[in-house]
Structure formats: structure tokens, C-alpha cells
Design an enzyme around this catalytic site. Structure first.
Site, mmCIF file in Angstrom:
data_model
loop_
_atom_site.group_PDB
_atom_site.id
_atom_site.type_symbol
_atom_site.label_atom_id
_atom_site.label_comp_id
_atom_site.label_asym_id
_atom_site.label_seq_id
_atom_site.Cartn_x
_atom_site.Cartn_y
_atom_site.Cartn_z
ATOM 1 N N ASP A 175 0.871 -1.182 0.000
ATOM 2 C CA ASP A 175 0.000 0.000 0.000
ATOM 3 C C ASP A 175 0.904 1.227 0.000
ATOM 4 O O ASP A 175 1.498 1.574 1.027
ATOM 5 C CB ASP A 175 -0.917 0.001 1.248
ATOM 6 C CG ASP A 175 -2.005 1.070 1.175
ATOM 7 O OD1 ASP A 175 -1.727 2.147 0.614
ATOM 8 O OD2 ASP A 175 -3.109 0.825 1.682
ATOM 9 N N ARG A 236 -13.450 -5.339 -4.600
ATOM 10 C CA ARG A 236 -14.331 -5.082 -5.740
ATOM 11 C C ARG A 236 -13.806 -5.878 -6.932
ATOM 12 O O ARG A 236 -12.589 -5.921 -7.172
ATOM 13 C CB ARG A 236 -14.344 -3.591 -6.118
ATOM 14 C CG ARG A 236 -15.093 -2.678 -5.134
ATOM 15 C CD ARG A 236 -16.615 -2.883 -5.200
ATOM 16 N NE ARG A 236 -17.366 -2.001 -4.321
ATOM 17 C CZ ARG A 236 -17.746 -2.282 -3.072
ATOM 18 N NH1 ARG A 236 -17.433 -3.454 -2.530
ATOM 19 N NH2 ARG A 236 -18.444 -1.435 -2.374
ATOM 20 N N ASP A 260 -15.651 -12.937 -3.387
ATOM 21 C CA ASP A 260 -16.953 -12.465 -2.906
ATOM 22 C C ASP A 260 -17.526 -11.452 -3.879
ATOM 23 O O ASP A 260 -18.692 -11.070 -3.762
ATOM 24 C CB ASP A 260 -16.792 -11.811 -1.522
ATOM 25 C CG ASP A 260 -18.128 -11.412 -0.895
ATOM 26 O OD1 ASP A 260 -19.034 -12.284 -0.839
ATOM 27 O OD2 ASP A 260 -18.289 -10.240 -0.495
ATOM 28 N N GLU A 265 -22.220 -6.520 -10.458
ATOM 29 C CA GLU A 265 -22.871 -6.825 -9.181
ATOM 30 C C GLU A 265 -23.997 -7.854 -9.321
ATOM 31 O O GLU A 265 -24.394 -8.475 -8.360
ATOM 32 C CB GLU A 265 -23.405 -5.550 -8.516
ATOM 33 C CG GLU A 265 -22.318 -4.679 -7.902
ATOM 34 C CD GLU A 265 -21.581 -5.321 -6.711
ATOM 35 O OE1 GLU A 265 -22.076 -6.300 -6.129
ATOM 36 O OE2 GLU A 265 -20.475 -4.836 -6.393
ATOM 37 N N HIS A 285 -21.302 -11.527 -2.773
ATOM 38 C CA HIS A 285 -21.060 -10.210 -2.146
ATOM 39 C C HIS A 285 -21.745 -10.141 -0.774
ATOM 40 O O HIS A 285 -22.596 -9.294 -0.539
ATOM 41 C CB HIS A 285 -21.533 -9.053 -3.050
ATOM 42 C CG HIS A 285 -20.904 -7.740 -2.680
ATOM 43 N ND1 HIS A 285 -20.704 -6.719 -3.571
ATOM 44 C CD2 HIS A 285 -20.438 -7.282 -1.487
ATOM 45 C CE1 HIS A 285 -20.141 -5.683 -2.957
ATOM 46 N NE2 HIS A 285 -19.971 -6.000 -1.682
ATOM 47 N N TYR A 289 -21.846 -8.961 5.450
ATOM 48 C CA TYR A 289 -23.137 -9.113 6.115
ATOM 49 C C TYR A 289 -23.099 -9.830 7.460
ATOM 50 O O TYR A 289 -22.558 -10.907 7.618
ATOM 51 C CB TYR A 289 -24.150 -9.854 5.216
ATOM 52 C CG TYR A 289 -25.505 -9.875 5.902
ATOM 53 C CD1 TYR A 289 -26.320 -8.756 5.902
ATOM 54 C CD2 TYR A 289 -25.911 -10.983 6.654
ATOM 55 C CE1 TYR A 289 -27.528 -8.740 6.591
ATOM 56 C CE2 TYR A 289 -27.112 -10.965 7.355
ATOM 57 C CZ TYR A 289 -27.908 -9.839 7.314
ATOM 58 O OH TYR A 289 -29.103 -9.803 8.007
HETATM 59 N N1 NAI Z 1 -17.239 -7.587 0.019
HETATM 60 C C1 NAI Z 1 -17.815 -6.754 0.874
HETATM 61 O O1 NAI Z 1 -18.880 -7.031 1.416
HETATM 62 C C2 NAI Z 1 -17.124 -5.477 1.209
HETATM 63 C C3 NAI Z 1 -16.159 -4.954 0.395
HETATM 64 N N2 NAI Z 1 -15.506 -3.809 0.757
HETATM 65 C C4 NAI Z 1 -14.459 -3.310 -0.135
HETATM 66 O O2 NAI Z 1 -13.193 -3.427 0.538
HETATM 67 C C5 NAI Z 1 -12.411 -2.299 0.221
HETATM 68 C C6 NAI Z 1 -11.347 -2.093 1.273
HETATM 69 O O3 NAI Z 1 -11.937 -1.782 2.519
HETATM 70 P P1 NAI Z 1 -11.079 -1.072 3.692
HETATM 71 O O4 NAI Z 1 -9.839 -1.808 3.942
HETATM 72 O O5 NAI Z 1 -11.996 -0.848 4.821
HETATM 73 O O6 NAI Z 1 -10.763 0.316 2.991
HETATM 74 P P2 NAI Z 1 -9.934 1.551 3.508
HETATM 75 O O7 NAI Z 1 -10.538 2.755 2.893
HETATM 76 O O8 NAI Z 1 -9.739 1.517 4.989
HETATM 77 O O9 NAI Z 1 -8.495 1.332 2.850
HETATM 78 C C7 NAI Z 1 -8.239 1.383 1.485
HETATM 79 C C8 NAI Z 1 -6.713 1.302 1.340
HETATM 80 O O10 NAI Z 1 -6.413 1.140 -0.035
HETATM 81 C C9 NAI Z 1 -5.228 1.873 -0.273
HETATM 82 N N3 NAI Z 1 -5.079 2.160 -1.698
HETATM 83 C C10 NAI Z 1 -5.748 3.065 -2.445
HETATM 84 N N4 NAI Z 1 -5.315 3.033 -3.719
HETATM 85 C C11 NAI Z 1 -4.334 2.081 -3.770
HETATM 86 C C12 NAI Z 1 -3.485 1.587 -4.785
HETATM 87 N N5 NAI Z 1 -3.538 2.078 -6.034
HETATM 88 N N6 NAI Z 1 -2.605 0.607 -4.478
HETATM 89 C C13 NAI Z 1 -2.530 0.112 -3.220
HETATM 90 N N7 NAI Z 1 -3.300 0.549 -2.192
HETATM 91 C C14 NAI Z 1 -4.187 1.523 -2.473
HETATM 92 C C15 NAI Z 1 -5.364 3.129 0.579
HETATM 93 O O11 NAI Z 1 -4.099 3.721 0.822
HETATM 94 C C16 NAI Z 1 -6.008 2.574 1.839
HETATM 95 O O12 NAI Z 1 -5.039 2.247 2.803
HETATM 96 C C17 NAI Z 1 -13.455 -1.166 0.110
HETATM 97 O O13 NAI Z 1 -12.992 -0.127 -0.715
HETATM 98 C C18 NAI Z 1 -14.654 -1.859 -0.486
HETATM 99 O O14 NAI Z 1 -14.635 -1.728 -1.884
HETATM 100 C C19 NAI Z 1 -15.772 -3.172 1.923
HETATM 101 C C20 NAI Z 1 -16.756 -3.642 2.756
HETATM 102 C C21 NAI Z 1 -17.547 -4.805 2.437
HETATM 103 O O1 LIG Z 2 -19.361 -1.638 2.262
HETATM 104 C C1 LIG Z 2 -19.075 -2.010 1.111
HETATM 105 O O2 LIG Z 2 -18.191 -1.469 0.444
HETATM 106 C C2 LIG Z 2 -19.808 -3.140 0.505
HETATM 107 O O3 LIG Z 2 -19.331 -3.828 -0.328
HETATM 108 C C3 LIG Z 2 -21.184 -3.317 0.952
HETATM 109 O O4 LIG Z 2 -21.399 -3.257 2.233
HETATM 110 C C4 LIG Z 2 -22.045 -4.299 0.283
HETATM 111 O O5 LIG Z 2 -23.118 -3.577 -0.158
HETATM 112 P P1 LIG Z 2 -24.624 -4.096 -0.166
HETATM 113 O O6 LIG Z 2 -24.577 -5.520 -0.573
HETATM 114 O O7 LIG Z 2 -25.135 -3.824 1.200
HETATM 115 O O8 LIG Z 2 -25.312 -3.286 -1.166
#
Ligand code: NAI
Ligand SMILES: O=C(O)C(=O)[C@H](O)COP(=O)(O)O
Length: 325
Positions: A175, A236, A260, A265, A285, A289
């Protein structure tokens, strides 16, 4: 009265109402499901605030909503908005940074453990293939002897790291926006993207989707991996070139993928080629949850909107704070 339009349906109406009441916030939430640009424009034309998750908040949409004062994502990811344009028009965009971090970290650990101990495959071999054979996977190794690579080192992978500490695996992370001190504090080795793909047994993506990360994980990186490496993605789908991932699995460069998320989507579950590959284990995804996280997301969303309208900008979890002043 602050008019908040939520662009998707769920069962959180009462939770939102209760939170609004407890805060003494003069606001109402109107639920108007919208998936296309036209629907968002029509449904949000009288909104002060939009609550979104995946809905298209493109330049065209934002230009058509001149009275909009704020966008709040009830998610961590906020990749459905044209953030450059929101910055240009100084539109505050917020998200809920913590509501499901534990759930996703647990999902990642569950994925690693399930694969490392081959739980899914042994279960299938007994129940589907009717075999009672303990030597199906002679190449299995102790997790403490393996390396886990984290791509992106934000909130979720830091929790993954803390959980992994109990298992003794070596953790490497990439990172470029994180200080050396932050890596050191958690005992993580700072690595380049290439090093992670070359050295790690489990490679887990935690990248947010944006211009710099779109299809960042591609055949150049997959060409570096060890044969037994497993790719995990809970962030993602768009951060991976899915054709390259498919080829890497098909050609045996990569042993397995646990996903996941996909780049779409709502994938066609009958025909999507990754879904239908044996070497892919997939969930729809749901890493985020749990009932608790879902509820916390609804509460945090209202709290963040309230803080912004109260003038507590710095506490409203704005992702573009520096662009709106
Ligand atoms: N599958 C699911 O249900 C969920 C998926 N997510 C996804 O997980 C991702 C990560 O979540 P968190 O760790 O909480 O995010 P966060 O916002 O805490 O951290 C993101 C990190 O990515 C780094 N970053 C940005 N651009 C970069 C690059 N080009 N190369 C390397 N690192 C880079 C940033 O410096 C930061 O440290 C979210 O953006 C979201 O898309 C989040 C919640 C639920
Ligand atoms: O927080 C994120 O980023 C996520 O990926 C979501 O929480 C998942 O979104 P929904 O399935 O609640 O629409």
C-alpha cells in the site's frame, strides 16, 4: 427539515427513524429505489441528501441535481460516484468506514482456513464422491509456514493481520499510501505488488475501486505466482482483469480463487465463466453481512449525515473533506 432520499430498499426504516429521533435531527428518509441514471435524477430531484450504495452517481446525474447538499454511502466502497466531479462542485461525499470491517476480515480468515485445511473439498469428497480418503491433498501445509499477501492496507486488511497473528503466518502488504510505521506496528513486511505475487501462498485484495486500481491485478502479476497460490478477493471485482484471472486458473498458474465480488454486481450465474470454474469458490457479495453490521451501517449513515448538518464536518466520514472547503 433535511430531506434524505435512500436509493435502495431494505428493512432498516425503523432503525433510521429511531436514530433520527434519538439525535433530535429534523430529517426524514424517503425510500425511492433507483438503478438507472434517469431514475436517480427523477427520484432525487427534491433531495438534500442521497443515501447510496451502488447507484450511478455520474457527472450527468450530479449536474441534474443542483440542490443536492451531500451524498452518504451506506458502505465502505464509494466507487459508483464520479468523485472528481463531486470534488469540482465541492459536493461532500461520505461513507461508513467501519460498520462491517470485522465481518469482512472474518470472511477472509474463513476463506484462508477453509482452503488451508481443505474443508470444502474433503466434505465434497465424502458426501458427493462417497470417498473416505484422508490422503487426497498430500501437498497441504501448515498455515504457520505460509505467507499471506495483502494488497491495500486499510481498515479491513489490518484486522485480517491481527487475526492472522494467532496462526503464525508471515504477512506481507502493499500500500503505497501507508507509512512504514503503520506496517511495523502490526509486524507486517512492506512489499511491492510483484513481491507479493511472487512470494505469497494466499494473496488477498483489499483495494478500493478507482482509476488507479481498475484492473490493476492482471496477467503480468498472475505470471509471477507460485503454482499453489490462492487469490482471494473481497474488495471489488473491478480491481482484477477477470479474463486474466480466468486464464491463470485455467492454465494452472494459480491454483484457486476465492471470491466475494465480481466486476458486475448481478452476474449471470448460469454463464459467468469464473462462477462456473471448479477452481473458483464464490459467495454473492456477502462478506460484509451480519445483522449487526447491517444495522450499524444504517445507524452510522444517519449519524454521519447528522454530524455534517450540525457542522461537525471532520467527524462525518467525508472521503473528500479536503475538496469541499
Ligand atoms: N465484500 C464486501 O462485502 C465489502 C467490500 N468492501 C471493499 O473493501 C475495500 C477495502 O476496505 P477497507 O480496507 O476498509 O478500505 P480503507 O478505505 O480503509 O483502505 C483502502 C486502502 O487502499 C489503499 N489504496 C488506495 N489506492 C491504492 C493503490 N492504487 N494501491 C494500493 N493501495 C491503495 C489506501 O491507501 C487505503 O489504505 C473497500 O474499498 C470496499 O470496496 C468493503 C466492505 C464490504
Ligand atoms: O461496504 C461495502 O463497500 C460493501 O461492499 C457493501 O457493504 C455491500 O453492499 P450491499 O450488498 O449492502 O449493497
Amino acid at each position: 427539515m433535511v430531506k434524505i432520499v435512500r436509493l435502495f430498499e431494505d428493512n432498516m426504516n425503523e432503525v433510521e427513524e429511531k436514530t433520527i429521533k434519538e439525535l433530535g435531527f429534523c430529517a426524514e428518509v424517503l425510500v425511492r429505489p433507483s438503478t438507472t441514471e434517469e431514475e436517480v435524477i427523477e427520484n432525487a430531484k427534491d433531495a438534500d441528501v442521497i443515501i447510496a450504495v451502488y447507484e450511478p452517481l455520474t457527472k450527468k446525474v450530479l449536474e441534474s441535481l443542483p440542490n443536492l447538499k451531500m451524498v452518504m454511502y451506506r458502505s465502505i466502497g464509494f466507487n459508483s460516484i464520479d468523485l472528481d466531479f463531486a470534488n469540482e462542485i465541492k459536493l461532500p461525499v461520505g461513507h461508513c468506514s467501519q460498520y462491517c470491517t470485522q465481518e469482512v476480515a472474518d470472511w477472509v480468515l474463513g476463506s484462508i482456513l477453509m482452503h488451508n485445511r481443505r474443508l470444502y473439498d474433503f466434505n465434497n469428497s465424502v458426501k458427493i464422491d462417497k470417498k473416505w480418503d484422508c490422503e487426497l491433498f498430500p501437498s497441504m501445509r501448515r498455515l504457520a509456514e505460509q505467507k499471506v499477501g495483502l494488497i491495500g492496507f486499510g481498515s479491513i486488511p489490518r484486522l485480517v493481520t491481527k487475526r492472522l497473528a494467532a496462526f503464525g503466518a508471515d504477512v506481507l502488504a502493499y500500500d503505497p499510501f501507508v507509512s512504514d510505521e503503520d506496517f511495523e506496528k502490526l509486524g507486517v513486511k512492506k512489499a511491492s505488488l510483484e513481491e507479493i505475487f511472487e512470494k505469497c501462498d494466499y494473496i488477498s485484495s483489499h483495494l478500493p475501486l478507482n482509476e488507479s486500481t481498475e484492473k490493476l491485478i492482471d496477467k503480468k502479476l498472475f505470471s509471477l505466482v507460485k503454482e499453489e497460490a490462492v487469490f482471494i478477493n473481497s474488495s471489488r471485482g473491478g480491481v482484477v482483469n477477470e479474463d486474466d484471472l480466468y486464464d491463470a486458473l485455467k492454465e494452472g498458474k494459480l491454483s484457486y480463487a476465492i471470491l466475494d465480488v465480481l466486476s458486475t454486481e448481478q452476474p449471470d450465474v448460469y454463464n459467468n465463466k469464473l462462477i462456473n470454474l471448479d477452481k473458483v469458490f464464490i459467495t454473492p457479495h456477502i462478506a460484509f453481512y451480519s445483522q449487526d453490521a447491517f444495522k450499524q451501517g444504517a445507524v452510522d449513515t444517519i449519524n454521519n449525515i447528522y454530524k455534517y448538518f450540525k457542522g461537525d464536518y471532520t467527524k462525518a466520514e467525508l472521503v473528500n473533506l479536503k475538496h469541499i472547503n
